[in-house]
Design a protein around this motif. Structure first.
Motif, PDB file in Angstrom:
ATOM      1  N   LEU A  58       0.936  -1.129   0.084  1.00 34.23           N
ATOM      2  CA  LEU A  58      -0.014  -0.134  -0.090  1.00 34.23           C
ATOM      3  C   LEU A  58       0.782   1.205   0.070  1.00 34.23           C
ATOM      4  O   LEU A  58       0.611   2.109  -0.530  1.00 34.23           O
ATOM      5  N   GLU A  59       1.882   1.433   0.713  1.00 36.72           N
ATOM      6  CA  GLU A  59       2.833   2.439   0.871  1.00 36.72           C
ATOM      7  C   GLU A  59       3.389   2.747  -0.500  1.00 36.72           C
ATOM      8  O   GLU A  59       3.632   3.910  -1.049  1.00 36.72           O
ATOM      9  N   LEU A  60       3.913   1.561  -1.178  1.00 30.28           N
ATOM     10  CA  LEU A  60       4.463   1.656  -2.456  1.00 30.28           C
ATOM     11  C   LEU A  60       3.363   2.016  -3.500  1.00 30.28           C
ATOM     12  O   LEU A  60       3.704   3.068  -4.459  1.00 30.28           O
ATOM     13  N   HIS A  61       2.168   1.761  -3.434  1.00 30.92           N
ATOM     14  CA  HIS A  61       1.091   1.924  -4.472  1.00 30.92           C
ATOM     15  C   HIS A  61       0.841   3.430  -4.072  1.00 30.92           C
ATOM     16  O   HIS A  61       0.869   4.210  -5.228  1.00 30.92           O
ATOM     17  N   ALA A  62       0.833   3.926  -2.917  1.00 33.79           N
ATOM     18  CA  ALA A  62       0.578   5.137  -2.553  1.00 33.79           C
ATOM     19  C   ALA A  62       1.586   6.466  -2.884  1.00 33.79           C
ATOM     20  O   ALA A  62       1.386   7.349  -3.446  1.00 33.79           O
ATOM     21  N   ALA A  63       2.727   5.843  -2.874  1.00 33.67           N
ATOM     22  CA  ALA A  63       4.180   6.623  -3.676  1.00 33.67           C
ATOM     23  C   ALA A  63       4.024   6.840  -5.167  1.00 33.67           C
ATOM     24  O   ALA A  63       4.374   7.637  -5.609  1.00 33.67           O
ATOM     25  N   ILE A  64       3.429   5.653  -5.639  1.00 35.27           N
ATOM     26  CA  ILE A  64       3.355   5.753  -7.153  1.00 35.27           C
ATOM     27  C   ILE A  64       2.318   6.869  -7.595  1.00 35.27           C
ATOM     28  O   ILE A  64       2.499   7.593  -8.453  1.00 35.27           O
ATOM     29  N   LYS A 105      12.813   6.171  -1.217  1.00 38.35           N
ATOM     30  CA  LYS A 105      13.867   5.866  -0.676  1.00 38.35           C
ATOM     31  C   LYS A 105      13.783   5.552   0.983  1.00 38.35           C
ATOM     32  O   LYS A 105      14.676   5.773   1.652  1.00 38.35           O
ATOM     33  N   THR A 106      12.519   5.318   1.373  1.00 36.30           N
ATOM     34  CA  THR A 106      12.079   5.119   2.776  1.00 36.30           C
ATOM     35  C   THR A 106      12.366   3.806   3.010  1.00 36.30           C
ATOM     36  O   THR A 106      12.099   2.891   2.102  1.00 36.30           O
ATOM     37  N   PRO A 107      12.727   3.234   4.150  1.00 32.24           N
ATOM     38  CA  PRO A 107      13.122   1.761   4.463  1.00 32.24           C
ATOM     39  C   PRO A 107      11.855   1.148   4.702  1.00 32.24           C
ATOM     40  O   PRO A 107      12.064  -0.014   4.253  1.00 32.24           O
ATOM     41  N   GLN A 108      10.598   1.458   4.660  1.00 33.35           N
ATOM     42  CA  GLN A 108       9.391   0.858   4.602  1.00 33.35           C
ATOM     43  C   GLN A 108       9.257   0.206   3.277  1.00 33.35           C
ATOM     44  O   GLN A 108       8.550  -0.657   3.051  1.00 33.35           O
ATOM     45  N   LEU A 109       9.604   0.884   2.224  1.00 30.26           N
ATOM     46  CA  LEU A 109       9.550   0.366   0.785  1.00 30.26           C
ATOM     47  C   LEU A 109      10.658  -0.764   0.540  1.00 30.26           C
ATOM     48  O   LEU A 109      11.426  -0.535   0.360  1.00 30.26           O
ATOM     49  N   LYS A 110      10.157  -1.828   0.338  1.00 36.27           N
ATOM     50  CA  LYS A 110      11.402  -2.885   0.042  1.00 36.27           C
ATOM     51  C   LYS A 110      10.932  -3.566  -1.273  1.00 36.27           C
ATOM     52  O   LYS A 110       9.747  -3.701  -1.812  1.00 36.27           O
TER      53      LYS A 110
END
Length: 100
Positions: free
Chosen positions: A23-29, A95-100
């Motif tokens: 979800l965080e990756l999707h939100a960042a996109i 570049k956040t650590p949560q996005l892996k």
């Protein structure tokens, strides 16, 4: 808690999820797509069209029905914005650590 950026309203939603990194990756996109359109004083639909992306495809991404957009779709969006994939992902959000 997962951070979800709602593209339509521009509001942030903090909800629980078992798949928070996705979800965080999707939100960042979504956020990056909107930023690039805003920088060009265009709508997301207009920038997507320049890259040859169908309206339905970009809508599915923005509305969360497509949580895992293909790299080729992001690449097409980048072409419409006249940037590289590197430039798309070269922002603090990715570049956040949560996005892996």
């Amino acid at each position: 808690m997962a951070y979800i950026y709602q593209a339509k309203t521009g509001k942030e939603d903090h909800t629980s999820s078992n798949d928070s990194s996705t979800l965080e990756l999707h939100a960042a996109i979504i956020k990056r797509i909107q930023e690039l359109a805003d920088e060009r004083n265009m709508t997301v639909a207009q920038t997507a069209k320049l890259g040859g992306i169908r309206q339905s495809t970009i809508s599915e991404i923005l509305n969360g029905r497509s949580k895992h957009p293909k790299v080729s779709t992001i690449f097409q969006y980048c072409q419409g914005c006249n940037i590289s994939l590197r430039e798309f992902f070269d922002t603090p959000a990715f570049k956040t650590p949560q996005l892996k």
